[in-house]
Design a protein around this motif. Structure first.
Motif, PDB file in Angstrom:
ATOM      1  N   TYR A  75      26.962 -57.509 -73.027  1.00 36.20           N
ATOM      2  CA  TYR A  75      26.129 -58.091 -71.980  1.00 36.20           C
ATOM      3  C   TYR A  75      26.888 -59.215 -71.275  1.00 36.20           C
ATOM      4  O   TYR A  75      26.858 -59.338 -70.050  1.00 36.20           O
ATOM      5  CB  TYR A  75      24.822 -58.615 -72.589  1.00 36.20           C
ATOM      6  CG  TYR A  75      23.973 -59.375 -71.603  1.00 36.20           C
ATOM      7  CD1 TYR A  75      23.286 -58.707 -70.599  1.00 36.20           C
ATOM      8  CD2 TYR A  75      23.870 -60.758 -71.671  1.00 36.20           C
ATOM      9  CE1 TYR A  75      22.509 -59.395 -69.685  1.00 36.20           C
ATOM     10  CE2 TYR A  75      23.090 -61.458 -70.762  1.00 36.20           C
ATOM     11  CZ  TYR A  75      22.415 -60.773 -69.768  1.00 36.20           C
ATOM     12  OH  TYR A  75      21.671 -61.462 -68.863  1.00 36.20           O
ATOM     13  N   GLU A  76      27.587 -60.017 -72.059  1.00 35.30           N
ATOM     14  CA  GLU A  76      28.360 -61.127 -71.494  1.00 35.30           C
ATOM     15  C   GLU A  76      29.363 -60.629 -70.469  1.00 35.30           C
ATOM     16  O   GLU A  76      29.560 -61.250 -69.419  1.00 35.30           O
ATOM     17  CB  GLU A  76      29.085 -61.896 -72.615  1.00 35.30           C
ATOM     18  CG  GLU A  76      28.165 -62.623 -73.556  1.00 35.30           C
ATOM     19  CD  GLU A  76      27.635 -61.772 -74.713  1.00 35.30           C
ATOM     20  OE1 GLU A  76      26.946 -62.345 -75.576  1.00 35.30           O
ATOM     21  OE2 GLU A  76      27.872 -60.550 -74.756  1.00 35.30           O
ATOM     22  N   ASP A  77      30.004 -59.491 -70.753  1.00 37.42           N
ATOM     23  CA  ASP A  77      30.963 -58.906 -69.812  1.00 37.42           C
ATOM     24  C   ASP A  77      30.270 -58.423 -68.535  1.00 37.42           C
ATOM     25  O   ASP A  77      30.798 -58.592 -67.434  1.00 37.42           O
ATOM     26  CB  ASP A  77      31.701 -57.732 -70.453  1.00 37.42           C
ATOM     27  CG  ASP A  77      32.525 -58.144 -71.656  1.00 37.42           C
ATOM     28  OD1 ASP A  77      32.931 -59.324 -71.740  1.00 37.42           O
ATOM     29  OD2 ASP A  77      32.754 -57.288 -72.527  1.00 37.42           O
ATOM     30  N   LEU A  78      29.093 -57.835 -68.695  1.00 34.94           N
ATOM     31  CA  LEU A  78      28.346 -57.366 -67.526  1.00 34.94           C
ATOM     32  C   LEU A  78      27.933 -58.520 -66.616  1.00 34.94           C
ATOM     33  O   LEU A  78      27.942 -58.397 -65.398  1.00 34.94           O
ATOM     34  CB  LEU A  78      27.108 -56.585 -67.954  1.00 34.94           C
ATOM     35  CG  LEU A  78      27.365 -55.180 -68.470  1.00 34.94           C
ATOM     36  CD1 LEU A  78      26.113 -54.625 -69.132  1.00 34.94           C
ATOM     37  CD2 LEU A  78      27.826 -54.268 -67.351  1.00 34.94           C
ATOM     38  N   VAL A  79      27.584 -59.646 -67.217  1.00 38.98           N
ATOM     39  CA  VAL A  79      27.166 -60.809 -66.429  1.00 38.98           C
ATOM     40  C   VAL A  79      28.370 -61.477 -65.774  1.00 38.98           C
ATOM     41  O   VAL A  79      28.344 -61.787 -64.584  1.00 38.98           O
ATOM     42  CB  VAL A  79      26.405 -61.831 -67.309  1.00 38.98           C
ATOM     43  CG1 VAL A  79      26.187 -63.139 -66.564  1.00 38.98           C
ATOM     44  CG2 VAL A  79      25.068 -61.253 -67.753  1.00 38.98           C
ATOM     45  N   LEU A  80      29.424 -61.704 -66.531  1.00 42.62           N
ATOM     46  CA  LEU A  80      30.555 -62.474 -66.020  1.00 42.62           C
ATOM     47  C   LEU A  80      31.489 -61.672 -65.120  1.00 42.62           C
ATOM     48  O   LEU A  80      32.059 -62.211 -64.192  1.00 42.62           O
ATOM     49  CB  LEU A  80      31.355 -63.071 -67.184  1.00 42.62           C
ATOM     50  CG  LEU A  80      30.606 -64.098 -68.023  1.00 42.62           C
ATOM     51  CD1 LEU A  80      31.440 -64.510 -69.235  1.00 42.62           C
ATOM     52  CD2 LEU A  80      30.229 -65.309 -67.192  1.00 42.62           C
ATOM     53  N   ASN A  81      31.657 -60.393 -65.407  1.00 44.60           N
ATOM     54  CA  ASN A  81      32.574 -59.580 -64.617  1.00 44.60           C
ATOM     55  C   ASN A  81      32.056 -58.140 -64.534  1.00 44.60           C
ATOM     56  O   ASN A  81      32.597 -57.241 -65.179  1.00 44.60           O
ATOM     57  CB  ASN A  81      33.976 -59.616 -65.229  1.00 44.60           C
ATOM     58  CG  ASN A  81      35.020 -59.206 -64.233  1.00 44.60           C
ATOM     59  OD1 ASN A  81      34.725 -58.485 -63.271  1.00 44.60           O
ATOM     60  ND2 ASN A  81      36.233 -59.633 -64.458  1.00 44.60           N
ATOM     61  N   PRO A  82      30.991 -57.924 -63.762  1.00 42.59           N
ATOM     62  CA  PRO A  82      30.354 -56.608 -63.736  1.00 42.59           C
ATOM     63  C   PRO A  82      31.265 -55.474 -63.270  1.00 42.59           C
ATOM     64  O   PRO A  82      31.182 -54.370 -63.805  1.00 42.59           O
ATOM     65  CB  PRO A  82      29.166 -56.789 -62.798  1.00 42.59           C
ATOM     66  CG  PRO A  82      29.400 -58.057 -62.070  1.00 42.59           C
ATOM     67  CD  PRO A  82      30.331 -58.883 -62.903  1.00 42.59           C
ATOM     68  N   LYS A  83      32.131 -55.730 -62.312  1.00 48.38           N
ATOM     69  CA  LYS A  83      33.005 -54.648 -61.831  1.00 48.38           C
ATOM     70  C   LYS A  83      33.924 -54.149 -62.939  1.00 48.38           C
ATOM     71  O   LYS A  83      34.075 -52.945 -63.137  1.00 48.38           O
ATOM     72  CB  LYS A  83      33.829 -55.099 -60.621  1.00 48.38           C
ATOM     73  CG  LYS A  83      33.106 -54.932 -59.331  1.00 48.38           C
ATOM     74  CD  LYS A  83      34.033 -55.082 -58.153  1.00 48.38           C
ATOM     75  CE  LYS A  83      33.226 -54.859 -56.885  1.00 48.38           C
ATOM     76  NZ  LYS A  83      34.026 -54.945 -55.691  1.00 48.38           N
ATOM     77  N   ASN A  84      34.548 -55.061 -63.680  1.00 48.45           N
ATOM     78  CA  ASN A  84      35.431 -54.635 -64.765  1.00 48.45           C
ATOM     79  C   ASN A  84      34.662 -53.942 -65.878  1.00 48.45           C
ATOM     80  O   ASN A  84      35.146 -52.967 -66.460  1.00 48.45           O
ATOM     81  CB  ASN A  84      36.219 -55.816 -65.335  1.00 48.45           C
ATOM     82  CG  ASN A  84      37.373 -56.213 -64.451  1.00 48.45           C
ATOM     83  OD1 ASN A  84      37.743 -55.498 -63.521  1.00 48.45           O
ATOM     84  ND2 ASN A  84      37.957 -57.361 -64.722  1.00 48.45           N
TER      85      ASN A  84
END
Length: 157
Positions: A75-84
């Motif tokens: 979830y943290e990745d989706l929030v901070l860097n959704p494209k990646n």
């Protein structure tokens, strides 16, 4: 301090009891933690931490045992860097011929549903705003529970 923890289905002791009543889950993963869980459960914020930890610990322990090879996007990745994060999913699922992540316009703004009901947060605040709802002692207790299960999210604590 606002505290809506008791309204979440994750906070209900009945849900935690439902997890603990699953014999295979207990035998395969949670037996070493059974006494700890029983001692800690009760307060809604602790129940949420226990359910979160049990779910993550169970999945991650199976990955470590090479039972399956998932694509992991936090979830943290989706929030901070959704494209990646989405690019990782698209490539991992071999969908690059179907989806072009560079052209996903939905990444530029929040959905109408989310926009109506959510306060405006910076990206990091979305991940840590829960800390404003708890006392320092409660945060320490959550940290202790999560640490007991050997799963510590990167940014949450």
């Amino acid at each position: 301090m606002r505290n809506d923890w008791g309204r979440s289905w994750l906070a209900k002791e009945q849900f935690l009891d439902l997890l603990l009543s699953q014999q295979d889950l207990m035998e395969d993963h949670l037996k070493p933690y059974q006494e700890f869980i029983e001692k800690e459960k009760g307060e809604p914020y602790k129940n949420v931490a226990l359910v979160y930890s049990i779910i993550n610990f169970t999945v991650l322990s199976q990955i470590e045992n090479d039972i399956f090879d998932p694509i992991i996007v936090k979830y943290e990745d989706l929030v901070l860097n959704p494209k990646n994060a989405l690019k990782k999913l698209i490539l991992g699922l071999n969908l690059e011929n179907v989806c072009n992540v560079e052209k996903l316009s939905m990444l530029r703004k929040d959905s109408d549903t989310t926009q109506k009901n959510r306060k405006s947060y910076e990206k990091n605040e979305r991940l840590t705003s829960w800390k404003n709802e708890l006392t320092p002692e409660q945060i320490e207790q959550i940290s202790r529970i999560v640490t007991q299960f050997e799963y510590i999210p990167d940014i949450v604590l």
